[in-house]
Scaffold this active site. Sequence first.
Site: not given
Ligand code: ADP
Length: 396
Positions: A9, A90, A179, A208, A240, A283, A330, A382
């Site tokens: 990726n 990807r 996605h 999310l 965004r 977080r 999330v 993914e």
């Molecule tokens: P990407 O889209 O880059 O693959 P992720 O799927 O890893 O991202 O999601 C990242 C988001 O998930 C960030 O906003 C992070 O704060 C949130 N996140 C990760 N762990 C937790 C948690 N335990 N509680 C709430 N939000 C979380």
Amino acid sequence: MNDYVLVINAGSSSLKYSLIHAESGEAVADGLIERIGESGGHQTHRGPDGETENSDAIASHEDALRAAIDAFETHGPSLDDLELAAVGHRVVHGGSKFAKPVLIDDALVAEVTELVPLAPLHNPANLEGIKVARRLFPDLPQVAVFDTAFHQTLPPHAYTYAVPSEWLEEHGIRRYGFHGTSYSFVAGQAAQRLGRDLAEVNLIVLHLGNGCSAAAVQGGRSVETSMGMTPLEGLVMGTRSGDLDPAVHGHLARELGWSIDEIDKALNSKSGLKGLAGENDFRELSRLRGSGDAKAQLAFEVYCHRIKKYVGAYYAVLGTVDAIVFTAGVGQHSAEVRATSLQGLERLGIHLDPVRNADPADDGLVSTDDADVAVLVIPTNEEWEIARQALDLVRG
Ligand code: ADP
């Protein structure tokens, strides 16, 4: 036969890689190289020896992939011993052209290059990864897996914007959705967990992460999705805006004298949770809310309200819904987002079980047993999906 696929990726200044056993999904090694072409290059490699780090400067994507190959040689596992079956790439934007993974050759590279105007930030980086991997792994089949491919089943009434028709015909302006690799993976998992055939189930999936989107999946086919021509449309995201009155662009240009690039940047990198509360990491946002920060609270409410609107809209599109699935950082980890977004939807047969939702069990079920609509929490993967699709293609 070997079932290992190297998944790549490539971003504009980063390269992520995973060595996946396509059958089992086991990631036997993975790594991330950051700040390519900038100062402070950094590499992390995780393999059988655990995690190793390297802070040598990395001038180019070619150097980055060489550094990854070196890490495999030094820290394992040995790529020679594993005998890779393919390299899976990807690729963010496949336009209207690609509904499936494709074997990479010169013609494919030219076609993906033609799509650069639709994804100026992403496709050039993905192409760089492809070119470099073809040079360094000349004997391996290389497969492009497109984020947009899964949504090529959208019906015309869902993908068409109500703008002059020649915009679509001449410039490709329509909704594509993103996605897709995640949706493809998660939809299959959801059907398994429901004990049903994917062809029989209707799902609303909420991805999310840093980027956020929703999809309505009918019998395994995407029929609606919230991201549009680019990944800017739809839900509120980390940085965004998601949906916005398009007239805001003209207003900012006329009233503030902002250039198109400034407006684009503000909506892609300075908006969403970051724009509302100064923080894009969920977080951290939760921590701010906990300390009584009013802006963080409003950002959370706007985020969940937008999800609820899409759940309602996609319920109407599908007619009946078997499950709502939450995935990505999330979606997987925030019980509060799930609870707030689905609050008040009991008349639609959506009933969360507060105990299950607070700490989802392995089956991911967080709704009550008698709810008409199952609510599931399913981790996305993914890389595994790319490995699987690449292997299926090269095996025929
Ligand atoms: P990407 O889209 O880059 O693959 P992720 O799927 O890893 O991202 O999601 C990242 C988001 O998930 C960030 O906003 C992070 O704060 C949130 N996140 C990760 N762990 C937790 C948690 N335990 N509680 C709430 N939000 C979380």
